[in-house]
Design a protein around this motif. Structure first.
Motif, PDB file in Angstrom:
ATOM      1  N   LYS A  51       1.315   0.777  -2.299  1.00  0.00           N
ATOM      2  CA  LYS A  51       2.143  -0.436  -2.469  1.00  0.00           C
ATOM      3  C   LYS A  51       1.619  -1.586  -1.598  1.00  0.00           C
ATOM      4  O   LYS A  51       1.486  -2.717  -2.045  1.00  0.00           O
ATOM      5  N   THR A  52       1.334  -1.249  -0.334  1.00  0.00           N
ATOM      6  CA  THR A  52       0.830  -2.289   0.576  1.00  0.00           C
ATOM      7  C   THR A  52      -0.497  -2.845   0.062  1.00  0.00           C
ATOM      8  O   THR A  52      -0.705  -4.064   0.028  1.00  0.00           O
ATOM      9  N   CYS A  53      -1.377  -1.961  -0.372  1.00  0.00           N
ATOM     10  CA  CYS A  53      -2.702  -2.415  -0.830  1.00  0.00           C
ATOM     11  C   CYS A  53      -2.594  -3.275  -2.085  1.00  0.00           C
ATOM     12  O   CYS A  53      -3.325  -4.264  -2.223  1.00  0.00           O
ATOM     13  N   THR A  94       7.971  -2.544   0.210  1.00  0.00           N
ATOM     14  CA  THR A  94       8.982  -1.697   0.869  1.00  0.00           C
ATOM     15  C   THR A  94       8.379  -0.397   1.392  1.00  0.00           C
ATOM     16  O   THR A  94       7.308   0.029   0.946  1.00  0.00           O
ATOM     17  N   ALA A  95       9.082   0.220   2.313  1.00  0.00           N
ATOM     18  CA  ALA A  95       8.621   1.492   2.880  1.00  0.00           C
ATOM     19  C   ALA A  95       8.888   2.626   1.891  1.00  0.00           C
ATOM     20  O   ALA A  95       9.957   2.697   1.293  1.00  0.00           O
ATOM     21  N   GLY A  96       7.894   3.503   1.747  1.00  0.00           N
ATOM     22  CA  GLY A  96       8.090   4.664   0.875  1.00  0.00           C
ATOM     23  C   GLY A  96       8.778   5.803   1.600  1.00  0.00           C
ATOM     24  O   GLY A  96       9.463   6.631   0.983  1.00  0.00           O
ATOM     25  N   GLN A  97       8.599   5.862   2.909  1.00  0.00           N
ATOM     26  CA  GLN A  97       9.197   6.966   3.665  1.00  0.00           C
ATOM     27  C   GLN A  97      10.670   6.701   3.919  1.00  0.00           C
ATOM     28  O   GLN A  97      11.039   5.651   4.442  1.00  0.00           O
ATOM     29  N   GLU A  98      11.468   7.703   3.590  1.00  0.00           N
ATOM     30  CA  GLU A  98      12.921   7.593   3.692  1.00  0.00           C
ATOM     31  C   GLU A  98      13.360   7.111   5.077  1.00  0.00           C
ATOM     32  O   GLU A  98      14.179   6.201   5.208  1.00  0.00           O
ATOM     33  N   ALA A 184      -5.993  -0.851  -6.580  1.00  0.00           N
ATOM     34  CA  ALA A 184      -5.981  -1.916  -5.565  1.00  0.00           C
ATOM     35  C   ALA A 184      -7.330  -1.983  -4.872  1.00  0.00           C
ATOM     36  O   ALA A 184      -7.724  -3.030  -4.350  1.00  0.00           O
ATOM     37  N   LYS A 185      -8.048  -0.864  -4.891  1.00  0.00           N
ATOM     38  CA  LYS A 185      -9.299  -0.775  -4.123  1.00  0.00           C
ATOM     39  C   LYS A 185     -10.493  -1.373  -4.865  1.00  0.00           C
ATOM     40  O   LYS A 185     -11.337  -2.051  -4.256  1.00  0.00           O
ATOM     41  N   ASP A 186     -10.576  -1.136  -6.144  1.00  0.00           N
ATOM     42  CA  ASP A 186     -11.738  -1.551  -6.925  1.00  0.00           C
ATOM     43  C   ASP A 186     -11.706  -3.067  -7.153  1.00  0.00           C
ATOM     44  O   ASP A 186     -10.830  -3.570  -7.847  1.00  0.00           O
TER      45      ASP A 186
HETATM   46  N1  LIG Z   1      -8.931   5.181  -3.650  1.00  0.00           N
HETATM   47  C1  LIG Z   1      -7.901   4.345  -3.499  1.00  0.00           C
HETATM   48  N2  LIG Z   1      -7.173   4.388  -2.384  1.00  0.00           N
HETATM   49  C2  LIG Z   1      -6.121   3.531  -2.274  1.00  0.00           C
HETATM   50  C3  LIG Z   1      -5.797   2.606  -3.289  1.00  0.00           C
HETATM   51  N3  LIG Z   1      -4.705   1.926  -2.902  1.00  0.00           N
HETATM   52  C4  LIG Z   1      -4.377   2.394  -1.688  1.00  0.00           C
HETATM   53  N4  LIG Z   1      -5.236   3.357  -1.302  1.00  0.00           N
HETATM   54  C5  LIG Z   1      -5.192   4.123  -0.065  1.00  0.00           C
HETATM   55  O1  LIG Z   1      -3.984   4.860  -0.057  1.00  0.00           O
HETATM   56  C6  LIG Z   1      -3.440   4.921   1.265  1.00  0.00           C
HETATM   57  C7  LIG Z   1      -2.006   4.409   1.280  1.00  0.00           C
HETATM   58  O2  LIG Z   1      -1.985   3.051   0.936  1.00  0.00           O
HETATM   59  P1  LIG Z   1      -0.738   2.100   1.287  1.00  0.00           P
HETATM   60  O3  LIG Z   1      -0.947   0.825   0.536  1.00  0.00           O
HETATM   61  O4  LIG Z   1      -0.564   1.995   2.742  1.00  0.00           O
HETATM   62  O5  LIG Z   1       0.466   2.957   0.675  1.00  0.00           O
HETATM   63  P2  LIG Z   1       2.037   2.596   0.646  1.00  0.00           P
HETATM   64  O6  LIG Z   1       2.533   2.996  -0.699  1.00  0.00           O
HETATM   65  O7  LIG Z   1       2.234   1.170   1.027  1.00  0.00           O
HETATM   66  O8  LIG Z   1       2.635   3.565   1.748  1.00  0.00           O
HETATM   67  P3  LIG Z   1       4.027   3.414   2.612  1.00  0.00           P
HETATM   68  O9  LIG Z   1       3.924   2.137   3.388  1.00  0.00           O
HETATM   69  O10 LIG Z   1       4.080   4.623   3.487  1.00  0.00           O
HETATM   70  O11 LIG Z   1       5.151   3.403   1.618  1.00  0.00           O
HETATM   71  C8  LIG Z   1      -4.375   4.110   2.159  1.00  0.00           C
HETATM   72  O12 LIG Z   1      -5.283   5.016   2.792  1.00  0.00           O
HETATM   73  C9  LIG Z   1      -5.147   3.227   1.178  1.00  0.00           C
HETATM   74  O13 LIG Z   1      -6.436   2.901   1.633  1.00  0.00           O
HETATM   75  C10 LIG Z   1      -6.605   2.581  -4.478  1.00  0.00           C
HETATM   76  O14 LIG Z   1      -6.408   1.828  -5.432  1.00  0.00           O
HETATM   77  N5  LIG Z   1      -7.639   3.480  -4.517  1.00  0.00           N
END
Ligand SMILES: Nc1nc2c(ncn2[C@@H]2O[C@H](COP(=O)(O)OP(=O)(O)OP(=O)(O)O)[C@@H](O)[C@H]2O)c(=O)[nH]1
Length: 236
Positions: A51-53, A94-98, A184-186
């Protein structure tokens, strides 16, 4: 035409269906200092789905080197321009952890304009948990007519995909959502990520115009003028 004010890029969405309802109650906030409407979009789903990414990619145009679990909520904003109107898209990550969301949940859902549900295509559990996220959303009296989209993230991990597109599409159809599969990464997916939020912003703007037109119809005076307004060119 929908332009992003800051980057002037247009995205074509990797949209898998298109059956959102067309009317909903929208009362967008207004930034009175500059008369800019603000659309509040919340992003929810399991911890670690990205979500953050995704929000980073949309608002900042890049993939963060490092992320930590979101505590409570992070706000990110992006100014966009849609059909000549400047709009602020306010994304609530938002935070995923409860344990990190308990005290904030009410705030997430208050006056929300659109909801983005995220799962990780490489983690079946994150997809199965979507029904809990939908229940939480419904439990907070978010109108079923507030637009919702489903995002399968981490599609770059092609060898690890556990959630077939067809399964995700069924879920999306059953819940009246558009489905986006992206990463989100690519960097090549950057425009698709933008399209998720731009699509929602365009829909919100279009819906508000419809409401305005309907109000005008009731009092009868401006009916013709508003019927000739250009139709929205939402990217999805
Ligand atoms: N390979 C890959 N990794 C990703 C991608 N998006 C996020 N990640 C990885 O997944 C992990 C979690 O990413 P976050 O964006 O912090 O996840 P979140 O859903 O915000 O997590 P919470 O804040 O705990 O709710 C990190 O290590 C990121 O680098 C993606 O599109 N591809």
């Amino acid at each position: 035409m929908a332009n992003e004010a800051t980057e002037n890029r247009r995205g074509t969405a990797n949209v898998r269906n298109a059956n959102l309802t067309s009317s909903f109650d929208l009362s967008a906030s207004l930034d009175h200092s500059v008369q800019t409407r603000i659309f509040k979009i919340i992003v929810i789903g399991d911890s670690n789905v990205g979500k953050t990414c995704l929000t980073f990619r949309f608002t900042g145009g890049s993939f963060p080197d490092k992320t930590e679990a979101t505590i409570g909520v992070d706000f990110r904003e992006k100014a966009v321009e849609i059909e000549g109107e400047k709009i602020k898209v306010q994304v609530w990550d938002t935070a995923g952890q409860e344990r990190f969301r308990k005290s904030m949940v009410e705030h997430y859902y208050r006056n929300v304009h659109a909801v983005v549900f995220v799962y990780d295509v490489t983690k079946m559990a994150s997809f199965q948990n979507l029904k809990t996220w939908v229940q939480e959303c419904d439990g907070h009296r978010v109108s079923p007519s507030v637009p919702r989209v489903l995002v399968g993230n981490k599609c770059d991990l092609v060898d690890q995909i556990q959630v077939p597109s067809s399964t995700a599409l069924k879920f999306a159809d059953a819940h009246n959502m558009l489905l986006f599969e992206t990463s989100a990464k690519d960097p090549k997916e950057s425009q698709n990520v933008d399209s998720i939020f731009m699509c929602l912003a365009c829909r919100l703007k279009a819906q508000r115009s419809l409401l305005h037109r309907d109000v005008m119809r009731e009092d009868g005076r401006l009916r013709l003028g508003h019927e000739s307004e250009p139709k929205s060119t939402c990217p999805c």
